[in-house]
Design an enzyme around this catalytic site. Structure first.
Site, PDB file in Angstrom:
ATOM      1  N   ASP A   1       0.752  -1.349  -0.177  1.00  0.00           N
ATOM      2  CA  ASP A   1      -0.120   0.254   0.023  1.00  0.00           C
ATOM      3  C   ASP A   1       0.973   1.162  -0.458  1.00  0.00           C
ATOM      4  OD1 ASP A   1      -2.078   1.704  -0.422  1.00  0.00           O
ATOM      5  OD2 ASP A   1      -2.817   0.988   1.948  1.00  0.00           O
TER       6      ASP A   1
ATOM      7  N   ARG B   1       0.061   7.246  -3.056  1.00  0.00           N
ATOM      8  CA  ARG B   1       0.807   8.602  -1.750  1.00  0.00           C
ATOM      9  C   ARG B   1       1.931   9.288  -2.366  1.00  0.00           C
ATOM     10  NH1 ARG B   1      -1.099   6.397   3.488  1.00  0.00           N
ATOM     11  NH2 ARG B   1      -1.510   4.559   2.001  1.00  0.00           N
TER      12      ARG B   1
ATOM     13  N   HIS C   1       3.123   2.489  -8.922  1.00  0.00           N
ATOM     14  CA  HIS C   1       2.297   1.777  -9.294  1.00  0.00           C
ATOM     15  C   HIS C   1       3.750   1.038 -10.158  1.00  0.00           C
ATOM     16  CE1 HIS C   1      -1.070   1.887  -7.615  1.00  0.00           C
ATOM     17  NE2 HIS C   1      -1.960   2.636  -8.624  1.00  0.00           N
TER      18      HIS C   1
ATOM     19  N   SER D   1      -7.553  -5.733  -5.724  1.00  0.00           N
ATOM     20  CA  SER D   1      -8.428  -5.876  -4.673  1.00  0.00           C
ATOM     21  C   SER D   1      -9.886  -5.738  -6.108  1.00  0.00           C
ATOM     22  CB  SER D   1      -8.569  -5.135  -3.896  1.00  0.00           C
ATOM     23  OG  SER D   1      -9.106  -3.909  -4.051  1.00  0.00           O
TER      24      SER D   1
ATOM     25  N   TRP E   1     -11.375  -1.800  -8.955  1.00  0.00           N
ATOM     26  CA  TRP E   1     -12.479  -1.464 -10.042  1.00  0.00           C
ATOM     27  C   TRP E   1     -12.373   0.230  -9.848  1.00  0.00           C
ATOM     28  CZ3 TRP E   1     -10.621  -4.247 -14.169  1.00  0.00           C
ATOM     29  CH2 TRP E   1     -10.982  -5.209 -13.829  1.00  0.00           C
TER      30      TRP E   1
ATOM     31  N   ARG F   1     -11.558   2.722  -9.025  1.00  0.00           N
ATOM     32  CA  ARG F   1     -10.233   3.892  -9.316  1.00  0.00           C
ATOM     33  C   ARG F   1     -10.856   3.790 -10.605  1.00  0.00           C
ATOM     34  NH1 ARG F   1      -4.986   2.640  -5.666  1.00  0.00           N
ATOM     35  NH2 ARG F   1      -6.110   2.040  -4.067  1.00  0.00           N
TER      36      ARG F   1
ATOM     37  N   LEU G   1      10.411 -20.439  -4.870  1.00  0.00           N
ATOM     38  CA  LEU G   1       9.394 -20.071  -4.049  1.00  0.00           C
ATOM     39  C   LEU G   1       8.016 -20.100  -5.297  1.00  0.00           C
ATOM     40  CD1 LEU G   1       9.130 -17.623  -2.563  1.00  0.00           C
ATOM     41  CD2 LEU G   1       9.990 -15.929  -4.654  1.00  0.00           C
TER      42      LEU G   1
ATOM     43  N   LEU H   1      -6.591  -5.113   6.888  1.00  0.00           N
ATOM     44  CA  LEU H   1      -6.451  -6.185   6.175  1.00  0.00           C
ATOM     45  C   LEU H   1      -7.827  -6.386   4.899  1.00  0.00           C
ATOM     46  CD1 LEU H   1      -6.938  -9.191   8.134  1.00  0.00           C
ATOM     47  CD2 LEU H   1      -4.827  -8.468   7.108  1.00  0.00           C
TER      48      LEU H   1
HETATM   49  C1  FPP Z   1      -2.113   0.011  -3.488  1.00  0.00           C
HETATM   50  O1  FPP Z   1      -1.917   1.427  -3.419  1.00  0.00           O
HETATM   51  C2  FPP Z   1      -1.756  -0.531  -4.355  1.00  0.00           C
HETATM   52  C3  FPP Z   1      -2.152  -1.034  -5.688  1.00  0.00           C
HETATM   53  C4  FPP Z   1      -3.602  -1.177  -5.493  1.00  0.00           C
HETATM   54  C5  FPP Z   1      -1.735  -1.837  -6.939  1.00  0.00           C
HETATM   55  C6  FPP Z   1      -0.206  -2.650  -6.548  1.00  0.00           C
HETATM   56  C7  FPP Z   1       0.520  -3.259  -7.092  1.00  0.00           C
HETATM   57  C8  FPP Z   1       1.686  -3.556  -7.266  1.00  0.00           C
HETATM   58  C9  FPP Z   1       2.842  -2.644  -6.631  1.00  0.00           C
HETATM   59  C10 FPP Z   1       2.737  -3.631  -9.079  1.00  0.00           C
HETATM   60  C11 FPP Z   1       2.331  -5.267  -8.279  1.00  0.00           C
HETATM   61  C12 FPP Z   1       3.143  -5.328  -9.858  1.00  0.00           C
HETATM   62  C13 FPP Z   1       2.793  -6.616 -10.571  1.00  0.00           C
HETATM   63  C14 FPP Z   1       3.409  -6.703 -11.441  1.00  0.00           C
HETATM   64  C15 FPP Z   1       2.278  -7.785  -9.706  1.00  0.00           C
HETATM   65  P1  FPP Z   1      -1.984   2.339  -3.375  1.00  0.00           P
HETATM   66  O2  FPP Z   1      -2.277   3.024  -4.962  1.00  0.00           O
HETATM   67  O3  FPP Z   1      -4.072   2.594  -3.113  1.00  0.00           O
HETATM   68  O4  FPP Z   1      -1.897   3.736  -2.412  1.00  0.00           O
HETATM   69  P2  FPP Z   1      -2.710   4.808  -1.618  1.00  0.00           P
HETATM   70  O5  FPP Z   1      -3.106   4.438  -0.352  1.00  0.00           O
HETATM   71  O6  FPP Z   1      -1.312   6.283  -1.866  1.00  0.00           O
HETATM   72  O7  FPP Z   1      -3.503   5.327  -2.838  1.00  0.00           O
END
Ligand code: FPP
Length: 246
Positions: free
Chosen positions: A25, A29, A42, A70, A74, A76, A136, A200
């Site tokens: 997460d 931000r 991301h 999650s 969607w 967003r 893994l 969670l």
């Molecule tokens: C939450 O941060 C993060 C996500 C919704 C996406 C997580 C995905 C990745 C790190 C990329 C993974 C890549 C692969 C190839 C599996 P947020 O956007 O909710 O952050 P915020 O709370 O600051 O808005």
């Protein structure tokens, strides 16, 4: 065991997490603080995930699960959803060779059918290409929600009860567990959530019954292998009793 390489200073580790799950997460931000589009967070986050995945064999962790998308994501903006799916596409393409070579088995959980058909095929192919790997097991939760997984389990069991192939009084935790997409995995020993949020958020509701929960203020794009190791050490010096008095 390989993870004895972790520098434990004067502490001795009494536990080694076998299955670690990550709620990555804080990407949005991180980007907004730099005046960048959220999708840049991301991208940066995907690089951090790459580092952590690479570190797992050396740290002796055989199971890693990450919450990548999650059922709520969607909601967003369209640009962000497209940006995230393009990121999955890009990384599955660019990383597949190394993942195969390094012995990483990839497993997707969640309702993948909601994604574009070409992305679904890419996920299926990556699972197929890595299915015999055993260094893994990396589980990637996409369009995943803990409540929806419980609803699906209840529907399947109710159908079987109506058909008469299941006897309600015979149900137990092990049988219920077999209906989850994670039934082939040990429950997570340690769940780490970054960015300072302490919930969670619909992740692993059934599986987290005895997990240690670790909350880290670091935003995911800044979360390094050293941060990861420090959580393994924290976990390692705690004793887990699973409700028993020992
Ligand atoms: C939450 O941060 C993060 C996500 C919704 C996406 C997580 C995905 C990745 C790190 C990329 C993974 C890549 C692969 C190839 C599996 P947020 O956007 O909710 O952050 P915020 O709370 O600051 O808005």
């Amino acid at each position: 065991m390989a993870n004895q390489n972790i520098n434990t200073t004067n502490e001795s580790l009494v536990n080694y997490p076998s299955h670690v799950a990550l709620v990555m997460d804080g990407n949005g931000r991180w980007a907004q603080a730099r005046g960048l589009p959220r999708v840049e967070g991301h991208h940066r986050g995907a690089e951090r995930l790459r580092d952590i995945v690479k570190s797992c064999p050396e740290l002796g962790i055989p199971f890693l699960t990450v919450f990548a998308f999650s059922t709520e994501n969607w909601k967003r903006g369209k640009d962000e959803v497209i940006g995230l799916t393009n990121l999955f596409r890009k990384y599955m393409g660019s990383e597949s060779r190394e993942l195969i070579e390094k012995g990483v088995k990839i497993n997707f959980i969640g309702d993948r059918e909601a994604f574009d058909q070409s992305l679904v095929e890419q996920m299926n192919q990556l699972e197929m290409a890595t299915k015999n790997n055993d260094v893994l097991e990396l589980t990637i939760a996409v369009n995943y929600g803990g409540k929806s997984e419980i609803v699906n389990m209840a529907k399947s069991i109710a159908r079987k009860a109506i058909e008469g192939t299941i006897e309600p009084d015979h149900l137990d935790e092990m049988i219920l567990d077999s209906y989850f997409s994670t039934s082939h995995l040990p429950d997570p020993d340690l769940i780490i959530r970054t960015s300072g949020e302490t919930r969670l958020s619909n992740f692993f509701l059934w599986q987290a019954a005895y997990s240690e929960l670790a909350f880290d203020k670091t935003l995911w794009p800044d979360f390094t292998v050293d941060h990861f190791k420090s959580h393994l050490i924290q976990y390692g010096i705690k004793e887990r009793r699973f409700g028993a008095i020992t």
